[in-house]
Write an enzyme that holds these catalytic residues in place. Structure first.
Site, PDB file in Angstrom:
ATOM      1  N   TYR A  57      36.452  31.505  51.650  1.00  0.00           N
ATOM      2  CA  TYR A  57      37.412  32.562  51.323  1.00  0.00           C
ATOM      3  C   TYR A  57      38.612  31.918  50.626  1.00  0.00           C
ATOM      4  CZ  TYR A  57      36.272  37.266  52.846  1.00  0.00           C
ATOM      5  OH  TYR A  57      35.772  38.519  52.913  1.00  0.00           O
ATOM      6  N   GLU A  59      41.605  33.912  48.964  1.00  0.00           N
ATOM      7  CA  GLU A  59      42.539  34.875  48.373  1.00  0.00           C
ATOM      8  C   GLU A  59      43.706  34.163  47.708  1.00  0.00           C
ATOM      9  OE1 GLU A  59      40.999  35.906  51.216  1.00  0.00           O
ATOM     10  OE2 GLU A  59      41.100  38.089  51.392  1.00  0.00           O
ATOM     11  N   ASP A 203      36.927  45.925  25.515  1.00  0.00           N
ATOM     12  CA  ASP A 203      35.848  45.668  26.478  1.00  0.00           C
ATOM     13  C   ASP A 203      34.692  45.050  25.693  1.00  0.00           C
ATOM     14  OD1 ASP A 203      33.729  45.700  28.200  1.00  0.00           O
ATOM     15  OD2 ASP A 203      34.176  47.675  29.048  1.00  0.00           O
ATOM     16  N   THR A 229      32.208  41.384  31.128  1.00  0.00           N
ATOM     17  CA  THR A 229      31.316  40.839  32.136  1.00  0.00           C
ATOM     18  C   THR A 229      30.884  39.468  31.639  1.00  0.00           C
ATOM     19  OG1 THR A 229      29.487  42.001  31.068  1.00  0.00           O
ATOM     20  CG2 THR A 229      30.444  43.036  33.024  1.00  0.00           C
ATOM     21  N   LYS A 232      25.981  39.176  30.288  1.00  0.00           N
ATOM     22  CA  LYS A 232      25.171  39.795  29.226  1.00  0.00           C
ATOM     23  C   LYS A 232      24.896  38.734  28.150  1.00  0.00           C
ATOM     24  CE  LYS A 232      26.649  44.496  30.339  1.00  0.00           C
ATOM     25  NZ  LYS A 232      27.918  44.556  31.088  1.00  0.00           N
ATOM     26  N   ARG A 238      26.361  37.269  37.335  1.00  0.00           N
ATOM     27  CA  ARG A 238      26.935  38.609  37.444  1.00  0.00           C
ATOM     28  C   ARG A 238      28.385  38.464  37.849  1.00  0.00           C
ATOM     29  NH1 ARG A 238      23.043  42.884  36.750  1.00  0.00           N
ATOM     30  NH2 ARG A 238      24.905  44.104  37.089  1.00  0.00           N
TER      31      ARG A 238
END
Ligand code: DSN
Length: 423
Positions: A57, A59, A203, A229, A232, A238
């Site tokens: 973790y 953050e 985008d 993203t 692609k 991902r």
């Protein structure tokens, strides 16, 4: 169900799940994957996603975390950020968004208030749900105004974009989309955004790899924020990134964390770093240009077979076929192609009289087949398979589809896919 090809620990612990993974590996090896938003990641990217980095973790951001034990994680994230800045030539990069939709939502959070007007391309015209389309949170919590393409040319109507921008004074303008076969004119969008004092979000999820490889113009310096993203054409895991001018860095970072997300997915961050290293290599430029060359060759071969292509062809990785003249609905064609071992998605075409769940078109693209090494010389055969499959769909000829499936698998056996286990 086929036997798992690898993953010994998984096979031992959960044979049922391992068999499904093995079956998917086989499917991805044997089928011609033409969905333009999919790809094959390298074995290195795949390995990075399966590392112990996923146990953490963290953050916050490098050097400013809410948890201890970040000695390695900070360096991983810094590597990804610095590589993103170098590959895309941007002043700031945030590599933490979980995927494209959260990345876009973070852009809203950074630059708009609920109820504000946002301008984006309509989904049926090639835009994305998160560009203010009504069923998306972005269209429910913000006032989405949508632009489209011109009837006939199917090119973006910049007169309409400018008129809407002047009239509606949006806080944010989105450009880019999911079914846009032509070059996005970022300079034209930038000029309009500046005129109405809107934040321009480019985008580039679909074309990020093409931009990185110099096969599509860059949105820098026209866009204030670039959303993408990473999985692609960029051929990473991902995930997603938000990039911006330095002046927007604080707003972007605050929106991603703590505004929208908790801990970043560090194994994904690592794989993004690996993908960006790959994207910086000269061979990636070759890949990006080959993707476009293949798409153009495929479009030409389909046109020669009498297919109607939205906008008449392509400038990028994507071809949108309008099957109206073939008298085969997109969904029927897509399902028949799937049975023939050719994976596509059915898609609306601009001004489609049919419904989104049963539209007139299919959307295809060349990122995956190019990753397997297929070149322009193979595109006439791919067009022939598509044509024969559509004809078989019209006649309900399952035998013809089975024959094509065999031909596809036979050809692809000579083009091993990156990242997949070999026998
Ligand atoms: N689902 C992606 C695509 O296929 O284009 C966009 O988010």
């Amino acid at each position: 169900m086929s036997q798992p090809l690898s993953h010994p620990a998984l096979s031992d612990a959960d044979p049922e799940l391992a068999a499904l993974v093995g079956a998917e590996e086989q499917l991805q090896a044997d089928t011609l994957r033409l969905i333009p938003s999919e790809n094959y990641v390298s074995a290195a990217v795949l390995e990075a996603t399966g590392t112990v980095l996923q146990n953490k973790y963290s953050e916050g951001y490098a050097g400013r975390r809410y948890y201890e034990g970040q000695q390695n994680i900070d360096q991983v994230e810094t590597l990804a950020v610095e590589r993103a800045k170098a590959v895309f030539g941007v002043e700031h990069a945030n590599v933490q968004p979980y995927s494209g939709s959260p990345a876009n939502l973070a852009a809203y959070l950074a630059f708009a208030e609920p109820g504000d007007t946002v301008l984006g391309m309509a989904l049926p015209m090639g835009g994305h749900l998160t560009h203010g389309w009504g069923v998306s949170a972005t269209g429910r919590w913000f006032r989405g105004v949508q632009y489209g393409v011109r009837p006939g040319s199917a090119l973006i109507d910049f007169d309409e974009v400018r008129d809407l921008a002047r009239k509606e004074r949006p806080k944010i303008i989105f450009c880019g989309g999911t079914a846009v076969p032509r070059t996005i004119d970022f300079a034209a969008f930038g000029e309009i955004a500046r005129e109405v004092d809107a934040v321009l979000v480019a985008d580039i999820a679909h074309i990020a790899g093409l931009v990185a490889g110099g096969a599509h113009p860059s949105p820098v310096p026209h866009a204030d924020v670039i959303s993408t993203t990473t999985h692609k054409t960029l051929r990473g895991p991902r995930g997603a990134m938000l990039m911006s001018r330095a002046s927007h860095a604080k707003a972007v970072d605050k929106a991603v964390f703590p505004g929208l997300q908790g801990g970043p997915h560090n194994h994904t961050t690592a794989a993004i770093a690996v993908a960006l290293r790959e994207a910086a290599a000269p061979s990636f430029r070759d890949y990006a240009h080959a993707v476009v060359a293949n798409a153009k060759a495929l479009a030409e071969a389909l046109l020669a077979r009498g297919y109607d292509l939205v906008s008449g062809g392509t400038d990028n990785h994507l071809v949108l076929i309008d099957l109206t003249s073939k008298d085969v609905p997109g969904k029927v064609a897509a399902k028949a192609l799937d049975r023939a071992g050719i994976v596509v998605n059915y898609n609306t075409v601009p001004f489609d009289p049919r419904k989104p769940f049963d539209p007139s078109g299919i959307r295809i693209g060349t990122p995956s087949l190019t990753s397997r090494g297929l070149g322009t010389d193979r595109m006439p055969l791919v067009a022939e398979w598509i044509d024969r499959s559509v004809q078989a769909a019209a006649k309900g000829d399952e035998d013809a589809l089975a024959v094509i499936r065999g031909e596809v698998a036979e050809l692809l056996a000579g083009y091993p896919a990156p990242g997949l286990p070999t026998d």
